[in-house]
Design a protein around this motif. Structure first.
Motif, PDB file in Angstrom:
ATOM      1  N   SER A 132       0.821  -1.221   0.000  1.00  0.00           N
ATOM      2  CA  SER A 132       0.000   0.000   0.000  1.00  0.00           C
ATOM      3  C   SER A 132       0.851   1.266   0.000  1.00  0.00           C
ATOM      4  N   LEU A 136       0.927   4.035  -3.003  1.00  0.00           N
ATOM      5  CA  LEU A 136       0.699   5.439  -2.660  1.00  0.00           C
ATOM      6  C   LEU A 136       1.774   6.322  -3.269  1.00  0.00           C
ATOM      7  N   SER A 154     -11.048   2.521  -1.007  1.00  0.00           N
ATOM      8  CA  SER A 154      -9.795   1.937  -0.526  1.00  0.00           C
ATOM      9  C   SER A 154      -9.287   2.738   0.662  1.00  0.00           C
ATOM     10  N   VAL A 157      -5.266   3.267   1.201  1.00  0.00           N
ATOM     11  CA  VAL A 157      -4.583   4.289   0.411  1.00  0.00           C
ATOM     12  C   VAL A 157      -5.095   5.680   0.773  1.00  0.00           C
ATOM     13  N   LEU A 161      -3.274   9.554   1.963  1.00  0.00           N
ATOM     14  CA  LEU A 161      -3.103  10.214   0.678  1.00  0.00           C
ATOM     15  C   LEU A 161      -2.878  11.717   0.846  1.00  0.00           C
TER      16      LEU A 161
END
Length: 839
Positions: A132, A136, A154, A157, A161
């Motif tokens: 992950s 990212l 999701s 992520v 973010l």
């Protein structure tokens, strides 16, 4: 609903309204004006080869300082890129889409299920926590742009973010957005969610914060409502408020993103089709009829007409007589329908799981038959003008004139309304006093809590509370609880509710305006009119058109002026002007253009209109706390229209002429005004009828008419002739002095605190005259003087109360009406005409 006069600028709210903020625009029209950015198929970063991507994402600013974390991230990036290499496509974005990761519950499982012997295959036992963060990095580097729906779903992520976008792509813009979160005093979770929504748009569409468009924001809310329907944060417009306050969306961006949800007015076809009419020709006739009537009625009336004709008339006939296809109804069918339309059937669930059916009389049954009768008669008339379209439907009307006679219904309705007025008028002073006291109490409690440290006790307005200890201090609210424990209380909300309950009750009871007119009161509604003769300023309240599409002006009383000044002082705050607010017109199904509304409140970074639903809840709360009951013992409930009836009843009973009350209330027919007035004793009815009979015999029939300019000037001049030595006379318009100008004894005298020395002198003189009368044994004279002395002392006490209230108002910072008025109107007095013939 607004008028041309609303577009005139006022000194305190002078702004230029963008074209994009014009009212009456549907959500689809907004979407076409602010289109969303298309999803690009390819761009330079995703077309780079493997070596170029690796060298970029493993260097600053994507690399982290900790060696172990960077090594962990490097392994993940290599694994993801090796896996994507096995997918078909000419770019990394194409390979990502071809992998099916966006349709898989957990995309990381696809790497673990790679074919055996492949260097990207994962050990099922080995944790996939490094994948992950690796994905990212590729998203922030704009190598991959997942879809909005996948990013919102999701969590692994999305949660990191915003921080990664702030670190790697647009640190300056995210720093400014974070500062706005601190200024708006959001909760920590709300601020993080808002920044995450902005980062999601950047990840899906590419670019920086400055490249986010209004259409992208609307698309995000649309997708969020579909992907996460139960997540309130996902549908929150806070991220749009941040971008709008940041100024990156452009000057023509709408003030509220809610305008994109405006569906507009349904068409005539949609109004009829909601009732699933089976007979297609009959459905078309109803649609054409609505279209013919659409030009002469407003939308709410059109929607009501569609309900009466579509559901209560034809859909009901089809439900009881399947296959019916003609307006020519047999007598038994018409009689059965008339009987059904006069009753209402309600089905409710019982405690044992069953159902109970209750049949009651329909109060508006005659209105349904009136609409049907008008429908038949209109078709018969239109058949003469357009026989090709209407002649085949022109038949005998099954509803006779006697069926739609409203005489008995009007009498019963008048009786019910008068009874409501009689029950609620005595309660109004109690309600007004309670809302004023509640506003004072909640304000004192909130101010005391704000001065108290978290966890400490404080006492205000007779109660002792403990300020709650919160995990975060950026919620913008103050919480408190009982010292012995219990539920936490939101003191900010309690003060907010108390203030707007007080403001609503005071404005409605002093003006008698409709609730939709209350919601449309703006800073432009406050006008100052200067009398040409004396130069005195008369404060006026301009009511914008609503039900009758006619503007009208109300004279603002001193009490109402204090209320309006307090409202403006609150909503203006430390700003020089009243903020512009976008409101929704539920009757016309459109969003109004931004206006400096009086009933607005600050929510985070935007100002919102106080909704009618909220005001309804606030009023119900006040009545429930007071605990008043009606004649049947049930809790007494006010509707907003009750205040209108109470205002008209009180005005006419205190001497306001009916045709003046008609203009003040905004009624087209004076009979409507008189219908609002509730009569009390029998002698009032008898006296009023005798007065009407005498006047009709002596005066022409023009009595009930629009007043002339001279009569209106006389009405305004009444306020100039109320000044007396120690104050103002408060008697009603066009009524004589019933106390023979014994002002000191008169309860209608409103004493002026500035004249207190004069009143003290009068009191001392009365004491001396009483002593002289008692010495001379003029006991009759002494008794009369004592009555005047009691009146003088009462007026002195009133002066002291007024002085205390004014002192309190000044300490709260309430401005004068001259500071609050939107504009001043001065009538220029015309010079007298000269006789030119005599030189």
């Amino acid at each position: 609903m607004t008028t041309a006069s609303d577009q005139r600028s006022a000194p305190a709210a002078a702004v230029s309204m963008p074209v994009a903020d014009a009212g009456g625009v549907t959500g689809a029209q907004w979407a076409s004006r602010f289109p969303r950015r298309p999803v690009a198929a390819s761009w330079p970063a995703t077309e780079a080869d493997r070596a170029q991507v690796l060298s970029r994402v493993l260097a600053a600013p994507f690399a982290v300082e900790q060696p172990l974390s960077q090594a962990h991230r490097r392994n993940g990036v290599l694994a993801v890129m090796n896996w994507l290499t096995t997918q078909p496509g000419a770019s990394w974005q194409a390979r990502w889409l071809a992998s099916g990761a966006q349709d898989h519950p957990d995309w990381r499982d696809l790497l673990g299920a790679a074919p055996a012997g492949n260097d990207v295959a994962m050990n099922p036992i080995k944790p996939l926590s490094h994948l992950s963060p690796a994905l990212l990095v590729l998203i922030c580097a704009d190598v991959i742009r997942p879809g909005l729906d996948w990013l919102l779903a999701s969590a692994g992520v999305r949660h990191n973010l915003a921080s990664e976008m702030a670190r790697t792509r647009d640190s300056a813009a995210f720093a400014e957005l974070t500062r706005l979160c601190d200024v708006g005093q959001f909760s920590l979770q709300s601020g993080q969610q808002a920044l995450a929504r902005i980062a999601v748009i950047m990840a899906a569409k590419g670019g920086s914060v400055a490249q986010v468009r209004v259409g992208d924001c609307a698309q995000l809310l649309e997708v969020a409502a579909r992907v996460t329907p139960t997540d309130g944060h996902a549908r929150s417009p806070l991220f749009y408020q941040l971008l709008h306050s940041h100024g990156r969306l452009g000057e023509d961006a709408p003030a509220a993103i809610a305008v994109f949800s405006g569906r507009g007015q349904p068409s005539c076809e949609q109004l009829i089709d909601r009732y699933r009419i089976q007979c297609r020709p009959m459905r078309d006739v109803l649609v054409d009829y609505l279209r013919e009537r659409q030009a002469s009625v407003d939308f709410s009336s059109l929607q009501r007409l569609a309900y009466l004709l579509g559901k209560l008339f034809w859909a009901d006939l089809e439900a009881h007589h399947p296959g019916i296809d003609s307006l020519k109804l047999p007598r038994d069918v018409a009689a059965a329908w008339k009987q059904r339309v006069m009753t209402r059937t309600r089905t409710t669930a019982t405690a044992d799981g069953g159902q109970s059916t209750r049949v009651s009389a329909r109060l508006d049954g005659r209105s349904v038959m009136s609409a049907v009768r008008a429908f038949y008669l209109d078709i018969g008339e239109w058949a003469d003008d357009d026989p090709a379209r209407w002649a085949q439907w022109a038949v005998r009307c099954p509803v006779s004139a006697s069926d739609v006679s409203h005489k008995k219904d009007r009498s019963q309705r008048k009786s019910r309304m008068d009874q409501r007025t009689r029950e609620r008028l005595p309660v109004l002073p109690t309600l007004s006093a309670w809302v004023a006291a509640e506003r004072t109490r909640t304000t004192a409690v909130l101010q005391a809590a704000d001065r108290t440290a978290a966890g400490e006790l404080f006492t205000a307005a007779g109660v002792t509370l403990r300020r709650s200890v919160m995990k975060t201090t950026t919620t913008g609210r103050t919480w408190a609880e009982e010292p012995a424990g219990g539920d936490r209380r939101d003191l900010h909300f309690e003060e907010h509710r108390a203030f707007w309950t007080w403001a609503m009750v005071e404005v409605l009871r002093h003006t008698g305006i409709r609730i939709e007119e209350l919601g449309e009161l703006s800073h432009h509604s406050l006008i100052q009119y200067r009398l040409p003769a004396t130069g005195e300023l008369i404060p006026l309240l301009q009511i914008t058109p609503s039900k009758t599409d006619q503007e009208r002006l109300l004279v603002i009383s001193p009490d109402l002026a204090d209320v309006l000044s307090t409202i403006i002082c609150r909503i203006r705050g430390d700003r020089p002007e009243v903020a512009l607010v976008v409101s929704y017109d539920k009757n016309e199904r459109v969003y109004n253009p931004p206006m400096p509304l009086l009933f607005q409140w600050r929510h985070h970074l935007e100002n919102r209109a106080v909704s009618e639903t909220s005001l309804r809840g606030y009023l119900d709360h006040a009545l429930s706390v007071i605990g008043v009951k009606d004649a049947s013992g049930s809790p007494l409930r006010y509707t907003f229209h009750d205040f209108r009836r109470l205002f008209i009843t009180d005005a006419i009973m205190h001497g306001m002429p009916p045709h003046i009350a008609q203009l003040v209330a905004g009624h087209r027919d004076i009979n409507t005004t008189m219908g609002y007035k509730a009569v009390y004793p029998e002698e009032v009815i008898t006296g009023h009828r005798a007065f009407i009979a005498r006047r009709r015999g002596l005066r022409p029939s023009e009595e009930y008419r629009t007043p002339t300019d001279e009569e209106w000037s006389e009405f305004l001049g009444h306020f100039e002739r109320r000044k007396v030595a120690v104050g103002d006379c408060g008697r009603s318009y066009a009524t004589p002095c019933i106390h023979e100008h014994s002002c000191l004894r008169c309860p209608l005298l409103r004493p002026d605190p500035a004249e207190r020395p004069r009143l003290v002198q009068i009191r001392d003189n009365l004491l001396a005259r009483i002593a002289e009368a008692e010495t001379q044994r003029w006991f009759g004279e002494a008794e009369g003087l004592k009555v005047s002395l009691a009146g003088g002392r009462d007026k002195l006490a009133q002066m002291d109360q007024i002085s205390d209230r004014r002192s309190t108002s000044v300490q709260l910072g309430i401005p004068s009406y001259s500071d609050s008025a939107g504009r001043t109107i001065t009538t220029t007095r015309q010079p007298p005409e000269t006789d030119t013939d005599n030189g």
